[in-house]
Scaffold this motif. Sequence first.
Motif, PDB file in Angstrom:
ATOM      1  N   VAL A 172       0.838  -1.203   0.000  1.00 57.88           N
ATOM      2  CA  VAL A 172       0.000   0.000   0.000  1.00 57.88           C
ATOM      3  C   VAL A 172       0.873   1.254   0.000  1.00 57.88           C
ATOM      4  O   VAL A 172       0.585   2.225  -0.707  1.00 57.88           O
ATOM      5  N   ARG A 173       1.932   1.231   0.784  1.00 54.38           N
ATOM      6  CA  ARG A 173       2.803   2.408   0.905  1.00 54.38           C
ATOM      7  C   ARG A 173       3.358   2.829  -0.453  1.00 54.38           C
ATOM      8  O   ARG A 173       3.343   4.007  -0.815  1.00 54.38           O
ATOM      9  N   HIS A 174       3.842   1.872  -1.212  1.00 53.81           N
ATOM     10  CA  HIS A 174       4.390   2.205  -2.529  1.00 53.81           C
ATOM     11  C   HIS A 174       3.293   2.318  -3.582  1.00 53.81           C
ATOM     12  O   HIS A 174       3.338   3.196  -4.441  1.00 53.81           O
ATOM     13  N   GLY A 175       2.293   1.428  -3.489  1.00 52.39           N
ATOM     14  CA  GLY A 175       1.262   1.375  -4.523  1.00 52.39           C
ATOM     15  C   GLY A 175       0.391   2.613  -4.582  1.00 52.39           C
ATOM     16  O   GLY A 175       0.020   3.074  -5.671  1.00 52.39           O
ATOM     17  N   PHE A 176       0.038   3.183  -3.425  1.00 52.93           N
ATOM     18  CA  PHE A 176      -0.811   4.376  -3.416  1.00 52.93           C
ATOM     19  C   PHE A 176      -0.113   5.531  -4.115  1.00 52.93           C
ATOM     20  O   PHE A 176      -0.713   6.230  -4.940  1.00 52.93           O
ATOM     21  N   TRP A 177       1.154   5.743  -3.790  1.00 50.30           N
ATOM     22  CA  TRP A 177       1.901   6.838  -4.418  1.00 50.30           C
ATOM     23  C   TRP A 177       2.053   6.599  -5.921  1.00 50.30           C
ATOM     24  O   TRP A 177       1.891   7.518  -6.727  1.00 50.30           O
ATOM     25  N   SER A 178       2.339   5.363  -6.315  1.00 47.12           N
ATOM     26  CA  SER A 178       2.484   5.035  -7.733  1.00 47.12           C
ATOM     27  C   SER A 178       1.177   5.254  -8.493  1.00 47.12           C
ATOM     28  O   SER A 178       1.169   5.755  -9.613  1.00 47.12           O
TER      29      SER A 178
END
Length: 222
Positions: A172-178
Motif C-alpha cells: 500500500v505504501r508504494h502502490g498508493f503513491w504510484s
Amino acid sequence: MARTVWDSTLGKKTVMAVSGLIMLLYLVVHMIGNLKIFFGAGEFDHYAHWLRTVGEPFMHYEWTLWLVRIVLVAAVVAHAVSAYQLSRRDIRARPSKYVHKKPRASYATRTMRWGGVILGLFIVWHILDLTTGTVHPGFRPGHPYQNVLDTFSTWYGNVIYIVAVLALGLHVRHGFWSAAQTLGAGSRTRDRALKTVADVLALLLTAGFIAVPVGVMTGVVS
C-alpha cells in the motif's frame, strides 16, 4: 480502442492504479468491520449477518455481498495480470541486468513483486480459512466471532496473517503513491503530501489488521 489502451504500457499502469484503489477502498472498510470484534461476539456476529442483508428487500439475501465479491475478484485479476505483463515487458526491454544497482530504490519498491505473490496466496488461504472453512478444523458456519478466535489461537494462523499484513503495508505504501502518479495526481508540490498519505494509510491498515490477532493472543478478545 479498448485493445489499444490495454496493449499500451500506460494503459496497463492505469488498470493497475484503478484496480489497486478499488482494493484499497475495500481494505479500509474491511479493517473497520474487523475492529468490531473488540465489541464482543454479539456485535461482530450481527455485523457479519448484516453484510448478507445489505440492500434488502430490493436486493435478495447475499446479492450485494456477491456483487462486491465479483468486483473484488475482477480488480484482483486485473491488477495481477497487468502487473505480470508489465514485469515481463520490463524484463524484455532490459534483458541484461544493470551493472550498478539503483541505491535509492526503497525497500517497499524492491519487494513489490514478492509482496504481491504473498498477498495473492494469502487471499486464497483467507477465503479457505474464514469463508469456506476448508482448511479450518472445527469451522462453524454463521459463527464468525468463534471462527476468528479459533484461527488466531494457532501459531500458524497468526504467522500467516501477520506476515501477509506486513506485506500489505509495504504494498500500500508504494502502490498508493504510484497510482497517484499514474492517474496524474502527482506533482512537485503534492508529492510530499501524497507520500505522507501513503505512509499513514499503510500504517493504519497494518496496525488495524494486526490488532485482531494481537487482541486474541493477549486475551483482550476471548
